[in-house]
Design an enzyme around this catalytic site. Structure first.
Site, PDB file in Angstrom:
ATOM      1  N   HIS A   1      -2.230   0.692   6.950  1.00  9.52           N
ATOM      2  CA  HIS A   1      -2.648   0.730   5.545  1.00  9.52           C
ATOM      3  C   HIS A   1      -2.880   2.182   5.132  1.00  9.52           C
ATOM      4  O   HIS A   1      -3.292   3.007   5.950  1.00  9.52           O
ATOM      5  CB  HIS A   1      -3.931  -0.086   5.340  1.00  9.52           C
ATOM      6  CG  HIS A   1      -4.316  -0.250   3.898  1.00  9.52           C
ATOM      7  ND1 HIS A   1      -3.552  -0.971   3.008  1.00  9.52           N
ATOM      8  CD2 HIS A   1      -5.371   0.232   3.192  1.00  9.52           C
ATOM      9  CE1 HIS A   1      -4.141  -0.938   1.820  1.00  9.52           C
ATOM     10  NE2 HIS A   1      -5.232  -0.211   1.904  1.00  9.52           N
TER      11      HIS A   1
ATOM     12  N   CYS B   1       0.809  -1.220   0.000  1.00  2.40           N
ATOM     13  CA  CYS B   1       0.000   0.000   0.000  1.00  2.40           C
ATOM     14  C   CYS B   1       0.842   1.270   0.000  1.00  2.40           C
ATOM     15  O   CYS B   1       0.623   2.184  -0.809  1.00  2.40           O
ATOM     16  CB  CYS B   1      -0.991   0.006   1.163  1.00  2.40           C
ATOM     17  SG  CYS B   1      -0.220  -0.013   2.808  1.00  2.40           S
TER      18      CYS B   1
ATOM     19  N   HIS C   1      -5.931   2.358  -3.840  1.00  2.00           N
ATOM     20  CA  HIS C   1      -4.943   1.760  -2.938  1.00  2.00           C
ATOM     21  C   HIS C   1      -4.529   0.383  -3.423  1.00  2.00           C
ATOM     22  O   HIS C   1      -5.137  -0.174  -4.339  1.00  2.00           O
ATOM     23  CB  HIS C   1      -5.506   1.671  -1.510  1.00  2.00           C
ATOM     24  CG  HIS C   1      -6.662   0.738  -1.389  1.00  2.00           C
ATOM     25  ND1 HIS C   1      -6.631  -0.366  -0.574  1.00  2.00           N
ATOM     26  CD2 HIS C   1      -7.884   0.729  -1.970  1.00  2.00           C
ATOM     27  CE1 HIS C   1      -7.795  -1.008  -0.656  1.00  2.00           C
ATOM     28  NE2 HIS C   1      -8.571  -0.358  -1.495  1.00  2.00           N
TER      29      HIS C   1
END
Length: 182
Positions: free
Chosen positions: A129, A77, A141
């Site tokens: 994240h 990510c 993402h």
């Protein structure tokens, strides 16, 4: 017909109120036009930011997830966010926790395209994240399960894990003095 006394004063007052009311209506209309113009301008700038981000991410959609990855052969990510922003001339660290220290905090209700959105995936009280907000509740993402994708903050998974957001775009990029899209 000649109006005298109280009636004359009332007529003058009504005329004065009519003039004031018209001036107030004109001022209100001008203010509404300015607000509308500003809103349209903001919407246009947001669309341009999204276009620049999507152009920078072009070709990466569907790229597999790879822990520590920072290339088209696989992204994690933060590596994905780092790579996209590198194309926009930003040098970001390769860690969602470090990225969360950049820029200014943004309330979820005030998110704008280009803001970084952070999550506590394990419900452990730590950021784990990151995604890029692109408007309408959507984030771009690198997902562990689907690779580079677009999801929505209203989905239970993301809503329950939302942690914070940061605005890292420089003011000149927020207003897109140039829209190179490279």
């Amino acid at each position: 017909m000649l109006i005298t006394g109280c009636a004359a004063n009332r007529a003058d007052q009504v005329t004065a109120l009519d003039v004031k009311s018209q001036a107030a209506r004109d001022k209100l209309a001008a203010g509404r036009r300015a607000e509308l113009s500003a809103a349209v301008g903001q919407e246009h700038r947001e669309r341009e930011i999204v276009q620049r981000i999507l152009a920078a991410a072009q070709g990466y959609m569907g790229t597999r997830y790879c822990y520590g990855g920072t290339s088209a052969s696989g992204f994690d990510c933060s590596g994905f966010v780092q790579t996209v922003y590198k194309k926009l001339d930003y040098d970001l660290p390769h860690s969602s926790r470090d990225q969360a220290r950049l820029g200014a905090p943004v309330a979820q209700a005030d998110l704008m395209p280009g803001d970084l959105v952070f999550f506590d995936i394990r419900h452990a009280g730590v950021i784990s994240h990151v995604g890029i907000y692109i408007g309408n509740g959507d984030i771009l993402h690198a997902s562990v399960h689907t690779g580079v994708t677009i999801d929505n903050l209203s989905e239970d998974y993301y809503r329950s894990r939302y942690h914070t957001a940061r605005r890292i775009l420089r003011p000149e990029d927020q207003f897109l003095a140039s829209s190179s899209g490279s």
